[in-house]
Motif scaffolding. Structure first.
Motif, short mmCIF file in Angstrom:
data_model
loop_
_atom_site.label_atom_id
_atom_site.label_comp_id
_atom_site.label_asym_id
_atom_site.label_seq_id
_atom_site.Cartn_x
_atom_site.Cartn_y
_atom_site.Cartn_z
N SER A 54 0.84 -1.21 0.00
CA SER A 54 0.00 0.00 0.00
C SER A 54 0.87 1.25 0.00
CB SER A 54 -0.93 0.01 1.22
OG SER A 54 -1.79 -1.10 1.17
N SER A 98 -4.86 1.47 2.82
CA SER A 98 -4.77 0.16 3.46
C SER A 98 -5.81 -0.77 2.86
CB SER A 98 -4.99 0.29 4.97
OG SER A 98 -5.01 -0.99 5.57
N GLN A 99 -5.33 -1.86 2.28
CA GLN A 99 -6.24 -2.85 1.72
C GLN A 99 -7.21 -3.33 2.78
OE1 GLN A 99 -8.09 -6.32 1.12
NE2 GLN A 99 -6.24 -6.63 2.32
N SER A 100 -6.67 -3.81 3.91
CA SER A 100 -7.50 -4.42 4.95
C SER A 100 -8.20 -3.38 5.81
CB SER A 100 -6.61 -5.27 5.86
OG SER A 100 -5.65 -4.43 6.50
N THR A 103 -4.44 -2.54 9.42
CA THR A 103 -3.01 -2.53 9.73
C THR A 103 -2.77 -1.57 10.88
OG1 THR A 103 -2.46 -3.11 7.46
CG2 THR A 103 -0.72 -2.02 8.73
N GLU A 240 8.95 -11.65 -0.67
CA GLU A 240 7.83 -12.18 0.11
C GLU A 240 7.50 -13.63 -0.22
OE1 GLU A 240 3.51 -10.15 1.10
OE2 GLU A 240 4.40 -9.86 -0.86
O1 M6R Z 1 -3.85 -4.13 4.54
P1 M6R Z 1 -2.74 -3.18 4.20
O2 M6R Z 1 -2.80 -2.68 2.82
O3 M6R Z 1 -2.65 -2.06 5.21
O4 M6R Z 1 -1.43 -4.05 4.37
C1 M6R Z 1 -0.16 -3.47 4.26
C2 M6R Z 1 0.92 -4.50 4.08
O5 M6R Z 1 0.98 -5.36 5.20
C3 M6R Z 1 0.73 -5.35 2.82
O6 M6R Z 1 0.63 -4.55 1.68
C4 M6R Z 1 1.90 -6.33 2.63
O7 M6R Z 1 3.08 -5.63 2.37
C5 M6R Z 1 1.56 -7.31 1.49
N1 M6R Z 1 1.60 -8.66 1.98
C6 M6R Z 1 2.49 -7.23 0.33
O8 M6R Z 1 2.19 -8.16 -0.66
#
Ligand code: M6R
Length: 358
Positions: A54, A98-100, A103, A240
């Motif tokens: 992100s 943030s995807q989720s 975080t 990763e």
């Molecule tokens: O849910 P988020 O976008 O906040 O997560 C951030 C990182 O933990 C996430 O992008 C992580 O780096 C991924 N596993 C990368 O592929």
């Protein structure tokens, strides 16, 4: 559940055209992004805070906002935010990505900014998440659920939201007129098609290439301009899920230290974006001179000047669309390398999909 695919990661890579279509249609279906851009344009400072992939989407967003609006954007890794939080005041717009939406480092950055009077704009895939609930404005990514630990479709959908925000900011600030605005939005509407063509153009070679260096200990990804955050994302994806040591640098910076590691057949990928051909060509020549295995990811344009040992051709597109042509082969590369190494790309060791501890 995996829709006939061996892993979620490859399924989600293939889902990108559909995900981007739903992101784009969502963004133009209401006024959310227009209102967000209007409010951000009135603020004195623009900050971006995010983690991991992100954060890389944040760097791409910064690139386009600065390019289109001429205004400076400051990007921060969420876990480092406490060192700069004193810079936030009520004239600061903070874009959290943030995807989720869960975080912890990004939640903390958001809360501390809010306490200092900053206005929070969240780009998230989960509107009911903590970030989705606590932000002042939420722009949904609409990527659909992402199961693979490695972020794929959520990266490009974040990039699309960030680019749409940049274009809308350009209009709010008066840097682009109605015609330019419509042209740019129309350009971005092609992002799903570009991902589709990029996958079909590169999948064959990306299946074969990993055999050549799946036993390597280290890989570099180098780029310039927009290519820098794309290179960072490539290195993160590689580390990763393949556990191969991968580093990314601005290509010009490689001379200031990293080049010391180069020896015969050391793989060096160049992520070549528009307007960087000439300078990248000399970086490729420097690496060739040290017998590195140079690979250029580039469109056909001016390709003959580059002279890497291997070229991976991606669709030739407008600058706004380059992430969608350059990122798919990078994702495929790490996916197939993990497979060749006998690893499960969906479950990388030591990693969780959502990082809820500091
Ligand atoms: O849910 P988020 O976008 O906040 O997560 C951030 C990182 O933990 C996430 O992008 C992580 O780096 C991924 N596993 C990368 O592929």
């Amino acid at each position: 559940k995996k829709g006939g695919y061996p892993h979620y990661m490859i399924k989600e890579i293939y889902e990108q055209p559909l995900a981007l279509k739903s992101t784009f249609e969502g963004l133009i279906s209401d006024e959310t992004i227009i209102e967000a851009a209007d409010l951000i344009s009135k603020k004195d400072k623009i900050f971006i805070a995010a983690a991991g992939t992100s954060y890389h989407a944040g760097l791409v967003t910064k690139y386009f906002i600065e390019k289109i609006t001429g205004r400076a954007v400051y990007t921060f890794i969420s876990s480092e935010y406490k060192n700069i939080e004193y810079l936030v005041d009520n004239d600061t717009a903070i874009i959290v990505i943030s995807q989720s939406g869960e975080t912890i480092d990004t939640i903390k950055a958001m809360r501390s900014s809010k306490n200092r009077g900053g206005v929070i704009f969240a780009i998230t895939n989960v509107i009911g998440s903590t970030i989705g609930r606590e932000a002042n404005y939420v722009v949904p990514m609409r990527a659909g659920p992402e199961i693979g630990v490695a972020a794929t479709k959520t990266f490009l959908t974040q990039v699309l939201v960030g680019s749409m925000l940049a274009v809308n900011l350009g209009k709010s600030i008066g840097k682009i007129n109605e015609t330019e605005y419509n042209q740019m939005i129309n350009t971005l509407s092609y992002s799903p098609n570009i991902v589709g063509s990029s996958i079909s153009m590169t999948e064959g070679i990306m299946k074969k290439l990993p055999e050549r260096f799946s036993s390597k200990n280290s890989i570099y990804f180098l780029g310039r301009g927009l290519g820098v955050p794309l290179a960072y994302e490539a290195a993160l994806k590689m580390k990763e899920i393949t556990y191969i040591h991968a580093e990314a640098y601005p290509a010009g910076e490689s001379k200031h230290g990293p080049i010391a590691l180069i020896e015969k057949d050391f793989p060096v990928f160049f992520v070549v974006t528009k307007d960087t051909y000439e300078e990248i060509a000399s970086n490729i020549a420097e690496m060739n001179a040290r017998d590195a295995y140079t690979i250029a990811l580039a469109s056909e344009e001016k390709l003959e000047n580059l002279q890497p040992r291997l070229t991976i051709t991606v669709p030739k597109v407008d600058l706004l669309l380059e992430p969608y042509s350059l990122i798919p082969p990078i994702q495929l590369l790490s996916y197939y390398t993990a497979v060749v190494r006998g690893l499960d790309p969906d479950k990388p060791r030591n990693l969780a999909k959502t990082v809820t501890v500091e």
